[in-house]
Design an enzyme around this catalytic site. Structure first.
Site, PDB file in Angstrom:
ATOM      1  N   ASP A 198      72.292 155.200   6.692  1.00 46.20           N
ATOM      2  CA  ASP A 198      71.139 155.171   7.589  1.00 46.20           C
ATOM      3  C   ASP A 198      71.673 154.937   9.005  1.00 46.20           C
ATOM      4  OD1 ASP A 198      68.506 154.911   8.623  1.00 46.20           O
ATOM      5  OD2 ASP A 198      67.796 154.165   6.704  1.00 46.20           O
ATOM      6  N   HIS A 221      73.138 157.807  10.522  1.00 47.94           N
ATOM      7  CA  HIS A 221      72.051 158.430  11.280  1.00 47.94           C
ATOM      8  C   HIS A 221      72.141 158.141  12.776  1.00 47.94           C
ATOM      9  CE1 HIS A 221      69.332 158.684   7.425  1.00 47.94           C
ATOM     10  NE2 HIS A 221      70.506 159.260   7.289  1.00 47.94           N
TER      11      HIS A 221
END
Ligand SMILES: *[C@@H]1O[C@H](CO)[C@@H](O)[C@H](O)[C@H]1NC(C)=O
Ligand SMILES: *[C@@H]1O[C@H](CO)[C@@H](O)[C@H](O)[C@H]1NC(C)=O
Ligand SMILES: *[C@@H]1O[C@H](CO)[C@@H](O)[C@H](O)[C@H]1NC(C)=O
Ligand SMILES: *[C@@H]1O[C@H](CO)[C@@H](O)[C@H](O)[C@H]1NC(C)=O
Length: 359
Positions: A198, A221
């Site tokens: 993430d 991310h």
């Protein structure tokens, strides 16, 4: 069965006020207070043995167990190892209201054994290292791998330096943010590598003066501000400087995301000296995060995507940017909605309306 195995060297673990709080769960908790194992907490005696004994009991108990380090005392702990495997299925060590806490892993590592948790979305998956209401915190030279959820969470802290940290979880592990920052001020993250599933770093509501320097992010991310304003809330982030960082094989690079219906602001945010390698959405502002107007980019040719809702995003500055496709010769583009500011020496070029408002 879930296992949480902790292996950590703590050197010079000194604090005027240390305490641990346990999570409220339905299960009855077994608590182990270091004082009951002979810790003096007077700032002079070596309490290492007591910590290790208390840890052994904490680790060796079936079910949920909590290691208690009481507040209003000073503990001197040197070179201890909190080793597994443990019989406990859940272990809590909570650090809260601590000043001047320093964790130097001296190259040690913490393994969260997250793979058994990742499959269970509805499980209350734990974060490996959580700091709450701490002042003058330092965390360095430690590797954290395979967290069930975020690896490090910093909440309501002031003055923290996180350096020489190595975070490593698979790119497809769910919600495994590298470092989450909430309601905190003067947080410096330096010289670290973050590989996760993430956001490498997520900076959320109430945070200001956050610097991230020399971070290698990817997979992951990217470094994100937000999301802000979910559920109609008022949320702010200000003074964020990301400098000399690299993004490699990440879904995003620099990202700001806000949810429709919320209010607040993200201002004085800079990303400078950034190197991109195979990044799907290098620069992205998404003011429709979580809604159907959010641009889920299926074609990765929009290197810059500034999707602002009316009246828009203001005082944006794009300068000295050069982004090309990882596929040789494939053109890339910039897509803007309601973006206002200044564009110089930027490839792909963006058409802004020059328009400043005083906020
Ligand atoms: C942390 O320690 C430094 C130096 O010992 C001291 O000046 C500072 O006040 C301490 N911070 C807090 C919040 O206690
Ligand atoms: C944070 O970053 C800004 C911008 O690069 C810089 O001016 C400031 O000195 C940095 N702060 C620290 C404490 O490194
Ligand atoms: C950026 O960081 C790298 C290490 O990650 C370092 O070698 C380099 O000197 C830094 N560049 C600047 C301009 O600080
Ligand atoms: C880039 O776009 C800006 C804003 O639309 C425009 O003023 C500028 O001339 C363009 N630059 C180039 C090199 O095309």
């Amino acid at each position: 069965m879930q296992r949480l195995i902790i292996f950590l060297f703590i050197l010079g673990f000194i604090s005027p006020c240390l305490c641990a709080r346990c999570v409220k769960t339905e299960e009855k908790e077994n608590t182990y207070n270091v004082i009951d194992y002979g810790a003096h907490g007077d700032g002079k005696s070596d309490d290492s043995k007591a910590f290790v004994s208390a840890w052994k009991e904490t680790c060796g108990t079936k079910g949920t167990s909590t290691l208690i380090i009481p507040e209003n005392r000073v503990f001197l702990v040197k070179g201890i190892a909190l080793n597994g495997p443990c019989s406990a299925t859940k272990i809590n060590i909570r650090v809260q209201h601590v000043n001047n806490l320093s964790i130097d892993g001296s190259g040690g590592s913490i393994d969260g054994y997250g793979s058994s948790w990742w499959k269970c979305e509805s499980c209350g998956r734990p974060t490996i290292l959580r700091f709450k209401s701490c002042k003058d915190l330092s965390v360095s030279h430690v590797s954290i791998t395979n967290s069930p959820k975020a690896h490090i969470r910093i909440n309501n802290c002031e003055n923290a330096r996180i350096s020489h940290i190595n975070i490593d979880s698979p790119g497809d592990s769910p919600n495994t943010d590298g470092i989450d920052i909430y309601s905190s001020k003067n947080i410096f993250i330096e010289d670290s590598t973050i590989q996760c599933g993430d956001d490498c770093i997520a900076i959320s509501d109430g945070s200001s003066y956050i610097n991230a320097t020399r971070i290698a992010c990817g997979p992951g991310h990217g470094i994100s501000i937000g999301s802000l304003g979910r559920d109609g809330s008022y949320e702010t982030v200000t003074e964020v400087n990301v400098k000399n960082c690299s993004f490699s094989h990440t879904t995003n690079g620099a990202r700001i995301k806000t949810a429709p219906g919320g209010s607040g602001y993200a201002k004085h945010i800079s990303f400078e000296d950034i190197k991109l390698t195979q990044v799907e959405n290098p620069i992205i502002i998404d003011q429709y995060y979580g809604s159907k107007h959010s641009k889920v980019l299926l074609t990765f040719d929009e290197a810059i995507n500034l999707n602002c809702c009316p009246p828009g995003c203001f005082n944006l500055v794009l300068d000295n940017i050069d982004i090309v496709s990882s596929k040789p010769g494939k053109p890339v583009s910039c897509s803007c909605n309601n973006a206002h500011g200044k564009v110089t020496s930027t490839h792909p070029n963006c058409s802004f309306s020059y328009n400043q408002i005083i906020m």
